[in-house]
Design a protein around this motif. Structure first.
Motif, PDB file in Angstrom:
ATOM      1  N   SER A  58      -7.329  -9.064 -10.263  1.00 31.34           N
ATOM      2  CA  SER A  58      -7.376  -8.625 -11.659  1.00 31.34           C
ATOM      3  C   SER A  58      -6.128  -7.831 -12.030  1.00 31.34           C
ATOM      4  CB  SER A  58      -8.634  -7.783 -11.882  1.00 31.34           C
ATOM      5  OG  SER A  58      -8.629  -7.226 -13.162  1.00 31.34           O
ATOM      6  N   ARG A  59      -5.747  -6.910 -11.164  1.00 29.81           N
ATOM      7  CA  ARG A  59      -4.551  -6.098 -11.429  1.00 29.81           C
ATOM      8  C   ARG A  59      -3.296  -6.976 -11.426  1.00 29.81           C
ATOM      9  NH1 ARG A  59      -4.285  -0.500 -10.715  1.00 29.81           N
ATOM     10  NH2 ARG A  59      -6.328   0.505 -10.681  1.00 29.81           N
ATOM     11  N   PHE A  60      -3.225  -7.909 -10.482  1.00 26.47           N
ATOM     12  CA  PHE A  60      -2.075  -8.813 -10.410  1.00 26.47           C
ATOM     13  C   PHE A  60      -1.957  -9.627 -11.707  1.00 26.47           C
ATOM     14  CE2 PHE A  60      -0.339 -13.022  -9.671  1.00 26.47           C
ATOM     15  CZ  PHE A  60       0.892 -12.726  -9.104  1.00 26.47           C
ATOM     16  N   GLN A  61      -3.074 -10.193 -12.168  1.00 20.91           N
ATOM     17  CA  GLN A  61      -3.055 -11.003 -13.386  1.00 20.91           C
ATOM     18  C   GLN A  61      -2.619 -10.169 -14.594  1.00 20.91           C
ATOM     19  OE1 GLN A  61      -3.111 -14.148 -13.411  1.00 20.91           O
ATOM     20  NE2 GLN A  61      -3.850 -14.487 -11.336  1.00 20.91           N
ATOM     21  N   ARG A  62      -3.090  -8.919 -14.670  1.00 16.55           N
ATOM     22  CA  ARG A  62      -2.692  -8.028 -15.758  1.00 16.55           C
ATOM     23  C   ARG A  62      -1.189  -7.750 -15.701  1.00 16.55           C
ATOM     24  NH1 ARG A  62      -1.941  -2.857 -15.388  1.00 16.55           N
ATOM     25  NH2 ARG A  62      -3.291  -2.604 -13.589  1.00 16.55           N
ATOM     26  N   LEU A  63      -0.682  -7.458 -14.512  1.00 21.17           N
ATOM     27  CA  LEU A  63       0.746  -7.196 -14.344  1.00 21.17           C
ATOM     28  C   LEU A  63       1.572  -8.433 -14.709  1.00 21.17           C
ATOM     29  CD1 LEU A  63       0.580  -5.218 -10.990  1.00 21.17           C
ATOM     30  CD2 LEU A  63       1.316  -4.284 -13.205  1.00 21.17           C
ATOM     31  N   ILE A 103       1.956   1.143 -15.506  1.00 21.90           N
ATOM     32  CA  ILE A 103       1.433   0.842 -14.171  1.00 21.90           C
ATOM     33  C   ILE A 103       1.128   2.139 -13.437  1.00 21.90           C
ATOM     34  CG2 ILE A 103       2.653  -1.360 -14.088  1.00 21.90           C
ATOM     35  CD1 ILE A 103       4.617  -0.116 -12.154  1.00 21.90           C
ATOM     36  N   ASP A 104       0.148   2.075 -12.553  1.00 22.01           N
ATOM     37  CA  ASP A 104      -0.234   3.268 -11.802  1.00 22.01           C
ATOM     38  C   ASP A 104       0.127   3.088 -10.325  1.00 22.01           C
ATOM     39  OD1 ASP A 104      -2.195   1.632 -10.677  1.00 22.01           O
ATOM     40  OD2 ASP A 104      -3.803   2.443 -11.915  1.00 22.01           O
ATOM     41  N   ASP A 105      -0.254   4.056  -9.498  1.00 21.40           N
ATOM     42  CA  ASP A 105       0.100   4.018  -8.080  1.00 21.40           C
ATOM     43  C   ASP A 105      -0.499   2.812  -7.363  1.00 21.40           C
ATOM     44  OD1 ASP A 105       1.701   6.246  -8.215  1.00 21.40           O
ATOM     45  OD2 ASP A 105       0.131   7.639  -7.588  1.00 21.40           O
ATOM     46  N   LEU A 106      -1.717   2.405  -7.725  1.00 23.55           N
ATOM     47  CA  LEU A 106      -2.317   1.226  -7.097  1.00 23.55           C
ATOM     48  C   LEU A 106      -1.537  -0.035  -7.465  1.00 23.55           C
ATOM     49  CD1 LEU A 106      -6.129   1.992  -7.460  1.00 23.55           C
ATOM     50  CD2 LEU A 106      -4.786   1.936  -5.345  1.00 23.55           C
ATOM     51  N   ASP A 107      -1.101  -0.141  -8.715  1.00 27.29           N
ATOM     52  CA  ASP A 107      -0.268  -1.281  -9.120  1.00 27.29           C
ATOM     53  C   ASP A 107       1.019  -1.306  -8.300  1.00 27.29           C
ATOM     54  OD1 ASP A 107      -2.064  -2.055 -11.125  1.00 27.29           O
ATOM     55  OD2 ASP A 107      -1.036  -0.875 -12.667  1.00 27.29           O
ATOM     56  N   ARG A 108       1.632  -0.134  -8.113  1.00 27.60           N
ATOM     57  CA  ARG A 108       2.873  -0.050  -7.330  1.00 27.60           C
ATOM     58  C   ARG A 108       2.633  -0.483  -5.883  1.00 27.60           C
ATOM     59  NH1 ARG A 108       3.522   4.192 -10.954  1.00 27.60           N
ATOM     60  NH2 ARG A 108       5.527   4.150 -12.034  1.00 27.60           N
ATOM     61  N   GLN A 109       1.492  -0.099  -5.326  1.00 28.50           N
ATOM     62  CA  GLN A 109       1.177  -0.491  -3.954  1.00 28.50           C
ATOM     63  C   GLN A 109       0.988  -2.006  -3.855  1.00 28.50           C
ATOM     64  OE1 GLN A 109      -1.808   1.939  -1.901  1.00 28.50           O
ATOM     65  NE2 GLN A 109      -1.422   3.543  -3.425  1.00 28.50           N
ATOM     66  N   ILE A 110       0.364  -2.602  -4.839  1.00 27.18           N
ATOM     67  CA  ILE A 110       0.207  -4.065  -4.858  1.00 27.18           C
ATOM     68  C   ILE A 110       1.571  -4.730  -4.944  1.00 27.18           C
ATOM     69  CG2 ILE A 110      -0.631  -6.012  -6.249  1.00 27.18           C
ATOM     70  CD1 ILE A 110      -3.037  -4.150  -7.025  1.00 27.18           C
ATOM     71  N   ALA A 156     -11.031  -8.928  -5.501  1.00 29.16           N
ATOM     72  CA  ALA A 156     -11.184  -9.128  -6.948  1.00 29.16           C
ATOM     73  C   ALA A 156     -10.371  -8.104  -7.742  1.00 29.16           C
ATOM     74  CB  ALA A 156     -12.659  -9.055  -7.339  1.00 29.16           C
ATOM     75  N   SER A 157     -10.355  -6.860  -7.285  1.00 25.11           N
ATOM     76  CA  SER A 157      -9.579  -5.820  -7.985  1.00 25.11           C
ATOM     77  C   SER A 157      -8.080  -6.114  -7.919  1.00 25.11           C
ATOM     78  CB  SER A 157      -9.847  -4.444  -7.378  1.00 25.11           C
ATOM     79  OG  SER A 157     -11.161  -4.041  -7.642  1.00 25.11           O
ATOM     80  N   VAL A 158      -7.634  -6.545  -6.756  1.00 25.99           N
ATOM     81  CA  VAL A 158      -6.207  -6.876  -6.610  1.00 25.99           C
ATOM     82  C   VAL A 158      -5.868  -8.058  -7.514  1.00 25.99           C
ATOM     83  CG1 VAL A 158      -4.418  -7.710  -5.034  1.00 25.99           C
ATOM     84  CG2 VAL A 158      -6.026  -5.941  -4.275  1.00 25.99           C
ATOM     85  N   PHE A 204      -4.609 -11.990  -1.837  1.00 22.61           N
ATOM     86  CA  PHE A 204      -5.135 -10.804  -2.509  1.00 22.61           C
ATOM     87  C   PHE A 204      -6.068 -10.036  -1.583  1.00 22.61           C
ATOM     88  CE2 PHE A 204      -4.502 -13.346  -6.612  1.00 22.61           C
ATOM     89  CZ  PHE A 204      -3.252 -12.820  -6.822  1.00 22.61           C
ATOM     90  N   GLY A 205      -6.777 -10.758  -0.710  1.00 24.73           N
ATOM     91  CA  GLY A 205      -7.648 -10.098   0.262  1.00 24.73           C
ATOM     92  C   GLY A 205      -6.858  -9.235   1.223  1.00 24.73           C
ATOM     93  N   GLU A 206      -5.736  -9.772   1.744  1.00 25.75           N
ATOM     94  CA  GLU A 206      -4.883  -9.004   2.657  1.00 25.75           C
ATOM     95  C   GLU A 206      -4.295  -7.779   1.964  1.00 25.75           C
ATOM     96  OE1 GLU A 206      -2.465 -11.646   5.658  1.00 25.75           O
ATOM     97  OE2 GLU A 206      -2.526 -12.634   3.689  1.00 25.75           O
ATOM     98  N   VAL A 207      -3.818  -7.971   0.743  1.00 28.01           N
ATOM     99  CA  VAL A 207      -3.258  -6.853  -0.010  1.00 28.01           C
ATOM    100  C   VAL A 207      -4.336  -5.790  -0.212  1.00 28.01           C
ATOM    101  CG1 VAL A 207      -2.300  -6.119  -2.235  1.00 28.01           C
ATOM    102  CG2 VAL A 207      -1.511  -8.248  -1.190  1.00 28.01           C
ATOM    103  N   GLY A 208      -5.527  -6.220  -0.618  1.00 29.38           N
ATOM    104  CA  GLY A 208      -6.629  -5.288  -0.849  1.00 29.38           C
ATOM    105  C   GLY A 208      -6.985  -4.491   0.386  1.00 29.38           C
ATOM    106  N   ARG A 209      -7.060  -5.164   1.539  1.00 23.06           N
ATOM    107  CA  ARG A 209      -7.399  -4.462   2.786  1.00 23.06           C
ATOM    108  C   ARG A 209      -6.344  -3.421   3.142  1.00 23.06           C
ATOM    109  NH1 ARG A 209      -9.345  -9.513   3.776  1.00 23.06           N
ATOM    110  NH2 ARG A 209      -7.502 -10.297   4.828  1.00 23.06           N
TER     111      ARG A 209
END
Length: 161
Positions: free
Chosen positions: A37-42, A2-9, A33-35, A21-26
Motif C-alpha cells: 500500500s505504501r509503495f503504491q502511494r509513493l 513521506i515518513d520514516d517508514l516510507d524512507r525505510q521501504i 499489505a502495508s508495504v 514486499f514480504g521481505e521488505v516488511g519483515r
C-alpha cells in the motif's frame, strides 16, 4: 509527504529493487499489505521509481562530471538542451563558479572528446565546460544516511574521535 517508514521501504528497494514486499516488511516490521500500500502511494505520487542501475566501471564506461558556465541566455534553456543528450544522466543548476553540474557516461576518451567539442560546447549559451573524470567512487550515498554506511574502525580513522 513521506515518513520514516516510507524512507525505510525506499532504502530497502534501493539495495534490491526486486525484493518482495514480504521481505521488505519483515526487515522493517510491517506487513506485506502495508508495504504494498505504501509503495503504491509513493509510486502514484512520483516519489519512487524502481529501475536498474549500472556501475560505469563494470560495464566499461567512463563516468564524468561536467561543470558548465552559462552566459547571455537563461540557464534553464541550456540545461534543457543538455538534458536531451543521451550521455547526460544528471543535470543540476547550482550557485558558485559554475551554473550547471552534469553527470555523463561515455564509452571512452574519444567519445568524451566528441561529446565536449562537437555537442556540449556548441550549445548556445555554454561559455565554458570543464570535465572531471571519475577514477574511483569512494562513497555513493544514494541511500538515506546510515542505512548502509559502515562506521570506520579506530584503525581506519584519519581524524581522532
Amino acid at each position: 509527504m513521506i515518513d520514516d517508514l516510507d524512507r525505510q521501504i525506499i532504502d530497502q528497494l534501493r539495495v534490491d529493487g526486486r525484493k518482495s514486499f514480504g521481505e521488505v516488511g519483515r526487515s522493517i516490521g510491517l506487513s506485506e499489505a502495508s508495504v504494498r500500500s505504501r509503495f503504491q502511494r509513493l509510486k502514484r505520487r512520483g516519489a519512487i521509481q524502481v529501475v536498474g542501475m549500472t556501475d560505469a566501471v563494470r560495464v566499461g564506461e567512463m563516468e564524468v562530471h561536467l561543470a558548465v558556465r552559462v552566459q547571455h541566455i537563461p540557464v534553464v534553456l541550456v540545461a534543457r538542451e543538455l538534458s536531451r543528450m543521451p550521455e547526460v544522466r544528471y543535470v543540476a543548476s547550482c550557485v558558485g563558479p559554475y551554473d550547471l553540474i552534469l553527470d555523463v557516461r561515455c564509452r571512452d576518451l574519444e567519445h568524451l572528446s566528441e561529446l565536449l567539442t562537437e555537442r556540449v560546447r556548441r550549445v548556445n549559451g555554454v561559455a565554458h565546460a570543464e570535465a572531471f573524470t571519475v577514477l574511483d567512487v569512494v562513497k555513493d550515498s544514494y541511500l538515506w544516511a546510515g542505512f548502509r554506511d559502515v562506521p570506520a574502525g579506530p584503525e581506519q580513522r584519519i581524524l581522532p574521535p
